[in-house]
Design a protein around this motif. Sequence first.
Motif, PDB file in Angstrom:
ATOM      1  N   LEU A 180      18.203  -3.327 -12.044  1.00 23.88           N
ATOM      2  CA  LEU A 180      19.652  -2.908 -12.163  1.00 23.88           C
ATOM      3  C   LEU A 180      20.281  -2.821 -10.976  1.00 23.88           C
ATOM      4  N   ILE A 181      19.960  -2.714  -9.980  1.00 28.39           N
ATOM      5  CA  ILE A 181      20.740  -2.792  -8.752  1.00 28.39           C
ATOM      6  C   ILE A 181      20.809  -4.450  -7.995  1.00 28.39           C
ATOM      7  N   LEU A 182      19.754  -4.859  -8.253  1.00 29.23           N
ATOM      8  CA  LEU A 182      19.765  -6.169  -7.642  1.00 29.23           C
ATOM      9  C   LEU A 182      20.184  -7.443  -8.483  1.00 29.23           C
ATOM     10  N   THR A 183      20.152  -7.042  -9.707  1.00 30.00           N
ATOM     11  CA  THR A 183      20.755  -8.090 -10.687  1.00 30.00           C
ATOM     12  C   THR A 183      21.652  -7.567 -11.631  1.00 30.00           C
ATOM     13  N   HIS A 184      22.155  -6.327 -11.739  1.00 30.56           N
ATOM     14  CA  HIS A 184      23.105  -5.543 -12.556  1.00 30.56           C
ATOM     15  C   HIS A 184      22.561  -5.897 -14.007  1.00 30.56           C
ATOM     16  N   SER A 185      21.226  -5.978 -14.253  1.00 29.24           N
ATOM     17  CA  SER A 185      20.504  -6.039 -15.358  1.00 29.24           C
ATOM     18  C   SER A 185      19.258  -5.253 -15.546  1.00 29.24           C
ATOM     19  N   TRP A 186      19.025  -4.575 -16.661  1.00 26.33           N
ATOM     20  CA  TRP A 186      18.041  -3.500 -16.783  1.00 26.33           C
ATOM     21  C   TRP A 186      16.511  -4.395 -16.842  1.00 26.33           C
ATOM     22  N   ALA A 187      16.575  -5.723 -17.248  1.00 24.10           N
ATOM     23  CA  ALA A 187      15.410  -6.626 -17.165  1.00 24.10           C
ATOM     24  C   ALA A 187      15.489  -7.720 -16.211  1.00 24.10           C
ATOM     25  N   GLY A 188      16.395  -7.850 -15.377  1.00 28.55           N
ATOM     26  CA  GLY A 188      16.679  -8.875 -14.641  1.00 28.55           C
ATOM     27  C   GLY A 188      15.448  -9.355 -13.692  1.00 28.55           C
ATOM     28  N   GLU A 189      15.311 -10.539 -12.889  1.00 27.27           N
ATOM     29  CA  GLU A 189      14.035 -10.664 -12.158  1.00 27.27           C
ATOM     30  C   GLU A 189      14.534 -11.351 -10.923  1.00 27.27           C
ATOM     31  N   ILE A 190      13.946 -11.044  -9.898  1.00 28.26           N
ATOM     32  CA  ILE A 190      13.902 -12.079  -8.560  1.00 28.26           C
ATOM     33  C   ILE A 190      12.863 -12.656  -8.472  1.00 28.26           C
ATOM     34  N   ARG A 191      12.836 -13.587  -7.591  1.00 26.47           N
ATOM     35  CA  ARG A 191      12.000 -14.517  -7.182  1.00 26.47           C
ATOM     36  C   ARG A 191      10.896 -13.878  -6.177  1.00 26.47           C
ATOM     37  N   PRO A 192       9.669 -13.638  -6.691  1.00 30.76           N
ATOM     38  CA  PRO A 192       8.824 -12.842  -5.536  1.00 30.76           C
ATOM     39  C   PRO A 192       8.414 -13.841  -4.486  1.00 30.76           C
ATOM     40  N   LEU A 193       7.668 -13.235  -3.434  1.00 26.41           N
ATOM     41  CA  LEU A 193       7.238 -13.680  -2.051  1.00 26.41           C
ATOM     42  C   LEU A 193       6.414 -14.982  -2.392  1.00 26.41           C
ATOM     43  N   THR A 194       5.478 -14.480  -3.496  1.00 23.54           N
ATOM     44  CA  THR A 194       4.285 -15.445  -3.573  1.00 23.54           C
ATOM     45  C   THR A 194       4.670 -16.758  -4.359  1.00 23.54           C
ATOM     46  N   ALA A 195       5.983 -16.838  -4.543  1.00 20.56           N
ATOM     47  CA  ALA A 195       6.716 -18.090  -5.164  1.00 20.56           C
ATOM     48  C   ALA A 195       6.686 -18.958  -3.943  1.00 20.56           C
ATOM     49  N   VAL A 196       6.655 -18.659  -2.648  1.00 28.51           N
ATOM     50  CA  VAL A 196       6.954 -19.674  -1.541  1.00 28.51           C
ATOM     51  C   VAL A 196       5.754 -19.712  -0.818  1.00 28.51           C
ATOM     52  N   PRO A 197       5.542 -20.803  -0.303  1.00 23.33           N
ATOM     53  CA  PRO A 197       4.174 -20.779   0.880  1.00 23.33           C
ATOM     54  C   PRO A 197       4.393 -19.813   1.838  1.00 23.33           C
ATOM     55  N   ARG A 198       3.155 -19.136   2.367  1.00 21.09           N
ATOM     56  CA  ARG A 198       3.250 -18.084   3.426  1.00 21.09           C
ATOM     57  C   ARG A 198       4.054 -18.503   4.565  1.00 21.09           C
ATOM     58  N   GLU A 199       4.092 -19.918   5.122  1.00 26.45           N
ATOM     59  CA  GLU A 199       5.029 -20.259   6.269  1.00 26.45           C
ATOM     60  C   GLU A 199       6.463 -20.333   6.115  1.00 26.45           C
ATOM     61  N   ASP A 237       0.765  -1.208  -0.100  1.00 23.49           N
ATOM     62  CA  ASP A 237      -0.083   0.053  -0.038  1.00 23.49           C
ATOM     63  C   ASP A 237       0.893   1.331   0.061  1.00 23.49           C
ATOM     64  N   TYR A 238       0.536   2.554  -0.619  1.00 28.19           N
ATOM     65  CA  TYR A 238       1.198   3.765  -0.740  1.00 28.19           C
ATOM     66  C   TYR A 238       2.343   3.359  -1.263  1.00 28.19           C
ATOM     67  N   GLU A 239       2.443   2.668  -2.310  1.00 22.71           N
ATOM     68  CA  GLU A 239       3.803   2.254  -2.824  1.00 22.71           C
ATOM     69  C   GLU A 239       4.284   3.439  -3.763  1.00 22.71           C
ATOM     70  N   VAL A 240       5.728   3.824  -3.549  1.00 22.35           N
ATOM     71  CA  VAL A 240       6.425   4.664  -4.333  1.00 22.35           C
ATOM     72  C   VAL A 240       7.839   3.989  -4.922  1.00 22.35           C
ATOM     73  N   ALA A 241       7.681   3.795  -6.329  1.00 20.76           N
ATOM     74  CA  ALA A 241       8.612   2.912  -6.718  1.00 20.76           C
ATOM     75  C   ALA A 241       9.011   3.432  -8.081  1.00 20.76           C
ATOM     76  N   LEU A 242      10.522   3.091  -8.530  1.00 21.66           N
ATOM     77  CA  LEU A 242      11.109   3.383  -9.712  1.00 21.66           C
ATOM     78  C   LEU A 242      10.908   2.173 -10.681  1.00 21.66           C
ATOM     79  N   PRO A 243      10.520   2.340 -11.913  1.00 23.53           N
ATOM     80  CA  PRO A 243      10.220   1.082 -12.676  1.00 23.53           C
ATOM     81  C   PRO A 243      11.905   0.740 -13.052  1.00 23.53           C
ATOM     82  N   ARG A 244      12.062  -0.530 -13.149  1.00 23.54           N
ATOM     83  CA  ARG A 244      13.364  -1.266 -13.595  1.00 23.54           C
ATOM     84  C   ARG A 244      14.352  -1.153 -12.638  1.00 23.54           C
ATOM     85  N   VAL A 245      14.620   0.040 -12.051  1.00 26.50           N
ATOM     86  CA  VAL A 245      15.649   0.250 -11.274  1.00 26.50           C
ATOM     87  C   VAL A 245      16.122  -0.725 -10.260  1.00 26.50           C
ATOM     88  N   GLY A 246      14.978  -1.305  -9.824  1.00 24.63           N
ATOM     89  CA  GLY A 246      15.335  -2.462  -8.834  1.00 24.63           C
ATOM     90  C   GLY A 246      16.095  -3.684  -9.622  1.00 24.63           C
TER      91      GLY A 246
END
Length: 473
Positions: free
Chosen positions: A294-313, A283-292
């Motif tokens: 670049l920082i997290l994967t050193h790639s403009w289109a890189g992906e990281i595994r989202p939280l919903t990819a694993v069970p809640r527990e 909620d109330y998110e302020v974000a910069l597209p694609r910049v994450g």
Amino acid sequence: MDALLLSRIQFGFVISFHIMFPAFTIGLAHWLAFCEWRWLRTRDSVWRDIYFFWLRIFAISFGMGVVSGIVMSFQFGTNWAVLSERAGNILGPLMTYEVLTAFFLEATFLGVMLFGARKVPEKLHFFATCMVALGTLISTFWIISANSWMHTPAGYTLTAAGVFEPADWSQIVFNPSFPYRLAHMVLAAFITTCFVIGGVSAGYLWRREHVAPARRMLTMAVLFASLAVPAQIFVGDLHGLEVGKYQPTKLAAIESHWDAGEPGAGVPLVLFAWPDPQAERNDYEVALPRVGSLILTHSWAGEIRPLTAVPREERPPVAPVFFSFRVMVGLGLAMLALAWASTLQLRRGRLVESRWLVNGWRWMTFAGFVALLTGWYVAEIGRQPWVVYSLLRTADAVSPTLSTASVVTSMVAFVAAYAVIFGAGIWYIRKLVRQGPLPHDPGPESDEGERRPKRPLSVDSPFEGEAIREARS
């Protein structure tokens, strides 16, 4: 609250106190070695005054670190007996190596360092100071190795009863996250101490007290911070890549990244948000597209595994990790800006005349401690619900017969004891800081502990223009 949650709170309370003092003494021991080396090289009495001033503060901080560390080690047996039973074959030897190689070394030379200035040759005393500084680094080596193994376990075999047995000690000690975490922790300790030294000296300059040593301390703090802070940011970036490889769920919690989004859209850099774990959104998110990306994967289109990819527990608490990381990074960027602005003014010869920079160092005195604690919260809360990542859950590591009443009783006792012990210690450190670096003569004809009047203000007093200083000369 059950015994598990209370045990986690109690351990977090104890380690939060403990980590601040060893981190401070790691940096302070090396600062003392530097000051004594400068004294031996230059014979400038200001360096010796600075050395003995910080030596007293080091002694108190070292003692408080030992006390809090002993309390923390007992909890492995009282509150976390299953962890000790199942992982003790690995964690026990690593902590024993820390005692044998580091603590004994520090204990051997600490007495010479604290009380031997007038009893042993100067070079031997300097050697003792260096050995204490070396001991703090060796201690950090083994403790970070043990902690890193719990994040990225390697070199083990698992018995049918779920007990970890060592298979390759080189892989255990130098586990995948160890090099990055060791460098990150050592730099954090140095930077924490650097900003305390800079903040204390800026306070003296602000009040126009102890001007000569304060100028020198602030100059050293500025020069060191201008190099160490960008180095820490670089190491932190490498550490982030390692976290994405071995602990992707922690990285997703750091970024509060819930959904993968469209293919090729990249990961946004979330500057601010209010994570909602139940709805799996921000909620109330302020974000910069694609910049994450670049920082997290050193790639403009890189992906990281989202939280919903694993069970809640299997997800960590997102909000504490998300906000702690941003506090740490925000303070790091503020430190960088202050250090580089101060370096620029130092080169121009106008650092101590700059009121806003001097005041900035005063306000940032304890910024290193806050960044250190929030960084540890990111690391330790982010690996939940695991105590040994992906192999042993925290809920399964707690002592099975532990009662809620016993944890409440011990928690109240810890809070009361810490309030008295650490309250008195911090009060005495504050008293030493207010007294300041007084002239010190270690010769046999002088009384080492004797108080002398403060130096009168000299022409080096800050916040005065060149014309006023020339007139006073």
